[in-house]
Enzyme design. Structure first.
Site, PDB file in Angstrom:
ATOM      1  N   ARG A 117       9.320-102.204  -7.623  1.00 43.97           N
ATOM      2  CA  ARG A 117      10.645-102.189  -6.987  1.00 43.97           C
ATOM      3  C   ARG A 117      10.640-101.383  -5.697  1.00 43.97           C
ATOM      4  O   ARG A 117      11.426-101.645  -4.789  1.00 43.97           O
ATOM      5  CB  ARG A 117      11.697-101.684  -7.989  1.00 43.97           C
ATOM      6  CG  ARG A 117      11.507-100.253  -8.412  1.00 43.97           C
ATOM      7  CD  ARG A 117      12.241 -99.923  -9.711  1.00 43.97           C
ATOM      8  NE  ARG A 117      11.579-100.523 -10.880  1.00 43.97           N
ATOM      9  CZ  ARG A 117      12.026-100.418 -12.125  1.00 43.97           C
ATOM     10  NH1 ARG A 117      13.145 -99.737 -12.379  1.00 43.97           N
ATOM     11  NH2 ARG A 117      11.383-100.988 -13.123  1.00 43.97           N
ATOM     12  N   LYS A 165      -0.894 -95.691 -17.123  1.00 42.78           N
ATOM     13  CA  LYS A 165      -0.728 -96.606 -18.254  1.00 42.78           C
ATOM     14  C   LYS A 165      -1.789 -96.321 -19.318  1.00 42.78           C
ATOM     15  O   LYS A 165      -2.859 -95.807 -19.001  1.00 42.78           O
ATOM     16  CB  LYS A 165      -0.922 -98.057 -17.768  1.00 42.78           C
ATOM     17  CG  LYS A 165       0.183 -98.605 -16.899  1.00 42.78           C
ATOM     18  CD  LYS A 165      -0.138-100.030 -16.459  1.00 42.78           C
ATOM     19  CE  LYS A 165       0.952-100.611 -15.581  1.00 42.78           C
ATOM     20  NZ  LYS A 165       2.243-100.801 -16.269  1.00 42.78           N
TER      21      LYS A 165
HETATM   22  N1  BES Z   1       3.452-104.238 -13.347  1.00 45.62           N
HETATM   23  C1  BES Z   1       4.246-103.623 -14.345  1.00 45.62           C
HETATM   24  C2  BES Z   1       4.981-104.655 -15.226  1.00 45.62           C
HETATM   25  C3  BES Z   1       4.098-105.561 -16.036  1.00 45.62           C
HETATM   26  C4  BES Z   1       3.781-105.268 -17.348  1.00 45.62           C
HETATM   27  C5  BES Z   1       3.644-106.760 -15.498  1.00 45.62           C
HETATM   28  C6  BES Z   1       2.985-106.126 -18.083  1.00 45.62           C
HETATM   29  C7  BES Z   1       2.859-107.612 -16.234  1.00 45.62           C
HETATM   30  C8  BES Z   1       2.531-107.310 -17.518  1.00 45.62           C
HETATM   31  C9  BES Z   1       5.285-102.736 -13.693  1.00 45.62           C
HETATM   32  O1  BES Z   1       4.890-102.122 -12.531  1.00 45.62           O
HETATM   33  C10 BES Z   1       5.594-101.650 -14.662  1.00 45.62           C
HETATM   34  O2  BES Z   1       4.721-100.877 -14.940  1.00 45.62           O
HETATM   35  N2  BES Z   1       6.823-101.610 -15.152  1.00 45.62           N
HETATM   36  C11 BES Z   1       7.233-100.634 -16.075  1.00 45.62           C
HETATM   37  C12 BES Z   1       8.565-100.102 -15.630  1.00 45.62           C
HETATM   38  C13 BES Z   1       8.992 -98.850 -16.316  1.00 45.62           C
HETATM   39  C14 BES Z   1       8.059 -97.714 -15.974  1.00 45.62           C
HETATM   40  C15 BES Z   1      10.407 -98.521 -15.903  1.00 45.62           C
HETATM   41  C16 BES Z   1       7.331-101.289 -17.450  1.00 45.62           C
HETATM   42  O3  BES Z   1       7.678-102.463 -17.524  1.00 45.62           O
HETATM   43  O4  BES Z   1       7.018-100.631 -18.433  1.00 45.62           O
HETATM   44 MN    MN Z   2       3.840-100.328 -12.854  1.00 48.33          MN
END
Ligand code: BES
Ligand code: MN
Ligand code: ZN
Length: 497
Positions: free
Chosen positions: A349, A275
């Site tokens: 997931r 990230k």
């Molecule tokens: N934990 C994150 C989602 C999240 C984002 C929770 C901001 C709380 C605040 C999750 O694991 C994630 O990174 N999701 C990605 C999915 C994508 C890579 C398909 C997302 O939401 O960008």
């Molecule tokens: Mn994630």
């Protein structure tokens, strides 16, 4: 606000410490309140006029050292139009009242009466719940205070009411829920260097003292079960994954349980699909689903809920490393279905896929509800007001919507549908773990659905509601402990014998 809160219930006699009373629109007071305030004459009316206070719901008026009363401060809290008040509004008013007790006070009396008259025991417990949640602060790492920020070591808050014994009894029940919310908040607020999977599992194990049966599965046990999806996420971390199974058997012996499953990513760096730095610190809260499940188990066990419940949390840390999972890797889940990893940041997931299948297979539950900070996309869709809800069962959806309305932890149903499945088709495996930006929350839910069989199931995406929570009258902390009250209410209203 003071650090340690002792809640008690007293008759309407002599108020001690900061005095809090309620009044409706037009400064209407209940009979016991009128009696308590009689020594001040029309002082409160004059103060109200000077401050344009009319008793609007949630508004407050403060009078320092009111002449005639032996209290340091009188606070009047407006209830507005009392006919419209719901349970969640009473909780909120408890929070407003507590918010007006200065942090240096050691004693306060909240007169548990509205203009319409005495409150029922359950309503008094709701007030106390609001007060308890408002008083919460996560300050264990603050070693210094600014001037004027000092706290009294301890404050005693008494709720003055007609029947203190009945109120006390109702509070014993509500206190379990309050403690469950506080536990969930603590877990979410705790940083990831302190709260890694093994430590989280230890804290969940503390539920044993309430009679919860707790098992902790380690990597070897999960390997044996074939949990390749969950284990793949954790393989880049120095902290080994854990799966915690919590059982509360308060229902009929042998009756099928209901089940709650939580995403417990103790830190989500994104892994190899790392990230951006901005805001990454928030990902210490990527275990809020698991925190909610632990908080709920605490609440149910503490109030001895008459139901058999299973709580399962998948605990991992998602890190980039020489041993970390790569994009393009293919893993085999416990269900036997294979998954191509497109984005290592779509890890929640993967954890849930194995946890859901495990629960379904081992416990054959009446239903499964999973909670997860699963997608940023749900924040784009719903913001922080509603959590996104996905389900294969209309009855459960309706019950959750009602429980959400009652508690203020609101859920909004989002669609599922086979049309979305092709977005997660993989060239090499049964599915891929990410379908890209479009319908991001829905494809994530569609993915989870492949691991629940025909069991009634709900997925609640709490990425928007569980972290960086908006400041409210009952929460001033980064984590609201979202979901504990919602699910406790669902269980109480529909699943206890
Ligand atoms: N934990 C994150 C989602 C999240 C984002 C929770 C901001 C709380 C605040 C999750 O694991 C994630 O990174 N999701 C990605 C999915 C994508 C890579 C398909 C997302 O939401 O960008
Ligand atoms: Mn994630
Ligand atoms: Zn995540």
């Amino acid at each position: 606000m003071p650090a340690l809160l002792k809640i008690g219930f007293t008759p309407f006699d002599r108020p001690r410490g900061v005095l809090v009373t309620f009044c409706a629109d037009g400064l209407k007071l209940g009979p016991a309140t009128q009696k308590i305030l009689s020594p001040i004459g029309d002082l409160h009316r004059r103060a109200a006029a000077a401050d344009r206070f009319t008793g609007k719901n949630g508004s407050t008026l403060e009078i320092i050292t009111p002449v005639g009363l032996d209290v340091p401060r009188l606070v009047m809290v407006g209830t507005g139009k009392e006919r419209d008040l719901k349970g969640r509004d009473v909780v909120k008013l408890g929070g407003v009242a507590m918010g007006k007790v200065p942090s240096t006070a050691t004693q306060a009396t909240i007169v548990a009466e509205f203009a319409a008259g005495a409150l029922k025991a359950d309503q008094i417990a709701d007030l106390a719940l609001g007060a308890r949640l408002r008083a919460y602060a996560f300050d264990r790492y603050k070693t210094k205070r600014k001037e004027g920020e000092e706290r009294a070591a301890k404050v005693e808050v008494n709720f003055a009411c007609a029947n203190p014994t009945a109120a006390e009894k109702a509070w014993t029940r509500a206190m379990g829920v309050a403690d469950g919310v506080v536990l969930a908040r603590d877990l979410v607020n705790e940083p990831a260097n302190v709260l890694y999977p093994a430590e989280f599992a230890r804290r969940a194990s503390a539920l044993r003292k309430l009679g919860v049966v707790v098992e902790v599965l380690d990597v070897a046990a999960m390997k044996k079960l074939g949990m390749g999806a969950l284990l793949g996420v954790g393989q880049g971390s120095a902290h080994e994954p854990k799966l915690v199974v919590m059982r509360w058997n308060g229902g009929k012996r042998g009756a099928d349980p209901i089940a709650f499953i939580g995403k417990g990513v103790c830190f989500d760096s994104g892994g190899i699909s790392i990230k951006p730095a901005q805001g990454m610190e928030d990902m210490k809260g990527d275990m809020a689903g698991a925190a909610c499940v632990v908080g709920l188990m605490h609440a149910l066990a503490a109030r001895k809920a008459k139901v058999n419940v299973v709580g399962v949390i998948g605990l991992v840390e998602n890190m980039p490393d020489g041993r970390a999972q790569r994009p393009g890797d293919i893993v085999t889940s416990m269900s036997g279905q294979t998954i191509e990893i497109i984005n290592t940041d779509a890890e929640g997931r993967l954890v849930l896929a194995d946890a859901l299948h495990y629960v379904n297979k081992r416990f054959k539950p009446r239903f499964m509800i999973n909670l997860a900070t699963l997608t940023g996309a749900i924040m784009v869709a719903l913001g922080q007001e509603y959590a996104g809800l996905f389900s294969n069962d209309d009855k459960l959806v309706e019950r959750l919507a009602k429980a959400g309305d009652a508690t203020g932890e609101k859920v909004w149903r989002m669609p599922l549908g086979p049309e979305y499945d092709k977005i997660i088709d993989s060239k090499f495996a049964d599915m891929k773990n990410s379908g890209g930006r479009w319908a991001g929350s829905i494809t994530a839910a569609q993915f989870l659905q492949r691991f629940v069989g025909k069991t009634p199931w709900v997925h609640i995406d709490i990425a928007g509601t569980a972290l960086g929570s908006p400041q409210t009258d009952i929460n001033k902390s980064w984590s609201a402990g979202w979901g504990v009250r919602l699910l406790d209410r669902l269980v109480e209203d529909h699943y206890e014998r």
